[in-house]
Design a protein around this motif. Structure first.
Motif, PDB file in Angstrom:
ATOM      1  N   UNK A 216       0.831  -1.202   0.000  1.00 54.12           N
ATOM      2  CA  UNK A 216       0.000   0.000   0.000  1.00 54.12           C
ATOM      3  C   UNK A 216       0.868   1.255   0.000  1.00 54.12           C
ATOM      4  N   UNK A 217       0.373   2.347  -0.577  1.00 53.32           N
ATOM      5  CA  UNK A 217       1.086   3.617  -0.461  1.00 53.32           C
ATOM      6  C   UNK A 217       1.168   4.043   1.007  1.00 53.32           C
ATOM      7  N   UNK A 218       2.364   4.277   1.484  1.00 52.88           N
ATOM      8  CA  UNK A 218       2.532   4.754   2.844  1.00 52.88           C
ATOM      9  C   UNK A 218       2.793   3.691   3.886  1.00 52.88           C
ATOM     10  N   UNK A 219       2.763   2.418   3.502  1.00 51.88           N
ATOM     11  CA  UNK A 219       3.014   1.378   4.498  1.00 51.88           C
ATOM     12  C   UNK A 219       2.692  -0.004   3.984  1.00 51.88           C
ATOM     13  N   UNK A 220       2.799  -0.986   4.865  1.00 47.04           N
ATOM     14  CA  UNK A 220       2.582  -2.386   4.518  1.00 47.04           C
ATOM     15  C   UNK A 220       1.333  -2.910   5.210  1.00 47.04           C
ATOM     16  N   UNK A 221       0.535  -3.674   4.469  1.00 48.04           N
ATOM     17  CA  UNK A 221      -0.696  -4.219   5.031  1.00 48.04           C
ATOM     18  C   UNK A 221      -0.473  -5.080   6.256  1.00 48.04           C
ATOM     19  N   UNK A 222       0.698  -5.710   6.349  1.00 48.50           N
ATOM     20  CA  UNK A 222       0.986  -6.532   7.524  1.00 48.50           C
ATOM     21  C   UNK A 222       1.049  -5.687   8.790  1.00 48.50           C
ATOM     22  N   UNK A 223       1.440  -4.416   8.639  1.00 44.90           N
ATOM     23  CA  UNK A 223       1.441  -3.509   9.784  1.00 44.90           C
ATOM     24  C   UNK A 223       0.022  -3.242  10.275  1.00 44.90           C
ATOM     25  N   UNK A 224      -0.924  -3.196   9.332  1.00 49.63           N
ATOM     26  CA  UNK A 224      -2.323  -3.003   9.717  1.00 49.63           C
ATOM     27  C   UNK A 224      -2.855  -4.230  10.446  1.00 49.63           C
ATOM     28  N   UNK A 225      -2.371  -5.408  10.060  1.00 49.71           N
ATOM     29  CA  UNK A 225      -2.743  -6.621  10.784  1.00 49.71           C
ATOM     30  C   UNK A 225      -2.256  -6.557  12.230  1.00 49.71           C
ATOM     31  N   UNK A 226      -1.043  -6.066  12.401  1.00 47.13           N
ATOM     32  CA  UNK A 226      -0.508  -5.906  13.757  1.00 47.13           C
ATOM     33  C   UNK A 226      -1.344  -4.929  14.576  1.00 47.13           C
ATOM     34  N   UNK A 227      -1.797  -3.859  13.905  1.00 49.99           N
ATOM     35  CA  UNK A 227      -2.644  -2.871  14.578  1.00 49.99           C
ATOM     36  C   UNK A 227      -3.970  -3.503  14.998  1.00 49.99           C
ATOM     37  N   UNK A 228      -4.575  -4.283  14.117  1.00 55.37           N
ATOM     38  CA  UNK A 228      -5.828  -4.962  14.441  1.00 55.37           C
ATOM     39  C   UNK A 228      -5.668  -5.860  15.663  1.00 55.37           C
ATOM     40  N   UNK A 229      -4.551  -6.572  15.694  1.00 62.17           N
ATOM     41  CA  UNK A 229      -4.280  -7.460  16.821  1.00 62.17           C
ATOM     42  C   UNK A 229      -4.093  -6.661  18.110  1.00 62.17           C
ATOM     43  N   UNK A 230      -3.368  -5.546  18.021  1.00 64.68           N
ATOM     44  CA  UNK A 230      -3.115  -4.701  19.186  1.00 64.68           C
ATOM     45  C   UNK A 230      -4.418  -4.123  19.744  1.00 64.68           C
ATOM     46  N   UNK A 231      -5.310  -3.705  18.835  1.00 62.71           N
ATOM     47  CA  UNK A 231      -6.583  -3.112  19.245  1.00 62.71           C
ATOM     48  C   UNK A 231      -7.634  -4.159  19.598  1.00 62.71           C
ATOM     49  N   UNK A 232      -7.298  -5.426  19.382  1.00 59.68           N
ATOM     50  CA  UNK A 232      -8.203  -6.551  19.657  1.00 59.68           C
ATOM     51  C   UNK A 232      -9.513  -6.433  18.880  1.00 59.68           C
ATOM     52  N   UNK A 233      -9.390  -6.023  17.633  1.00 58.94           N
ATOM     53  CA  UNK A 233     -10.562  -5.929  16.764  1.00 58.94           C
ATOM     54  C   UNK A 233     -11.010  -7.331  16.343  1.00 58.94           C
ATOM     55  N   UNK A 234     -12.317  -7.507  16.194  1.00 60.79           N
ATOM     56  CA  UNK A 234     -12.864  -8.826  15.907  1.00 60.79           C
ATOM     57  C   UNK A 234     -13.163  -9.060  14.431  1.00 60.79           C
TER      58      UNK A 234
END
Length: 225
Positions: free
Chosen positions: A54-72
């Motif tokens: 993605x422009x501006x970053x990697x989708x795997x980083x967003x996965x890490x964010x989802x895990x950190x925020x405990x999103x379902x």
């Protein structure tokens, strides 16, 4: 069901948005890492379809964010990369499924349907609430063998209530779910009230039970016997 599409290819993004919207999903879009990050932090989704590059970053980083925020939200990765390393990295970070571009939209829809069933309805093709039988794929509701005629918005609202069973949901959260990015265009929540009351009346007429309770000053709560 509310779906977030994080994809930087405009043509593919529009194709996914159009197709999934036709299947009854409420879609929101993000074309950059930053926009995707903001939406993940601010809103709740049932499914996130996520590109890795993605422009501006990697989708795997967003996965890490989802895990950190405990999103379902269930996460389906779509990527041009077909390496085992990327697949394993995504799945280890919490992704539920992985598709390699190019793919058929029909397969995408099938994967999303399967993900919704696994995440929200324990894998069952139908949802049973007392005498009510809800089919999320066929988009039908029946009670004791008789179909209940619901509008599209009423059906989406019923699923949202069932997913949040025994929880109080506010009118704002309902508006967000039903109208997505455009919910701010609803000047007030009278429309939410109308949809909820119509759904409530139809279910009472067929099932004889008032499942949707008004929690004054807060919103509504769906409860079953």
């Amino acid at each position: 069901m509310k779906v977030l599409l994080i994809e930087d290819e405009p043509m593919l993004l529009d194709e996914m948005d159009t197709y999934l919207t036709e299947q009854g999903y409420r879609c929101e879009k993000a074309t950059t890492f930053g926009v995707g990050e903001d939406k993940i932090v601010l809103y709740e989704y049932d499914v996130i379809i996520l590109d890795i590059t993605l422009p501006g970053g990697n989708g795997l980083q967003l996965l890490q964010l989802l895990k950190k925020l405990q999103k379902e939200a269930g996460v389906l990765i779509v990527s041009a990369k077909d390496s085992l390393t990327d697949k394993l990295a995504g799945l280890n970070l919490g992704a539920d499924d992985y598709m390699t571009k190019p793919f058929h939209l029909e397969e995408l829809n099938a994967r999303v349907n399967a993900l919704v069933r696994r995440k929200s309805f324990k894998g069952s093709p139908q949802i049973v609430v007392d005498d009510l039988i809800i089919d999320p794929i066929a988009k039908t509701v029946s009670c004791n063998g008789t179909f209940i005629a619901l509008t599209r918005k009423e059906f989406e609202l019923l699923l949202y209530f069932i997913i949040n069973k025994n929880r109080v949901v506010s009118k704002q959260s309902i508006a967000e779910h039903l109208w997505g990015d455009h919910y701010d265009s609803v000047d007030n929540f009278d429309t939410v009230y109308v949809h909820t009351m119509n759904l409530r009346k139809k279910i009472i007429a067929h099932a004889g039970i008032d499942y949707i309770k008004t929690v004054y000053g807060m919103g509504y709560k769906f409860t079953s016997m």
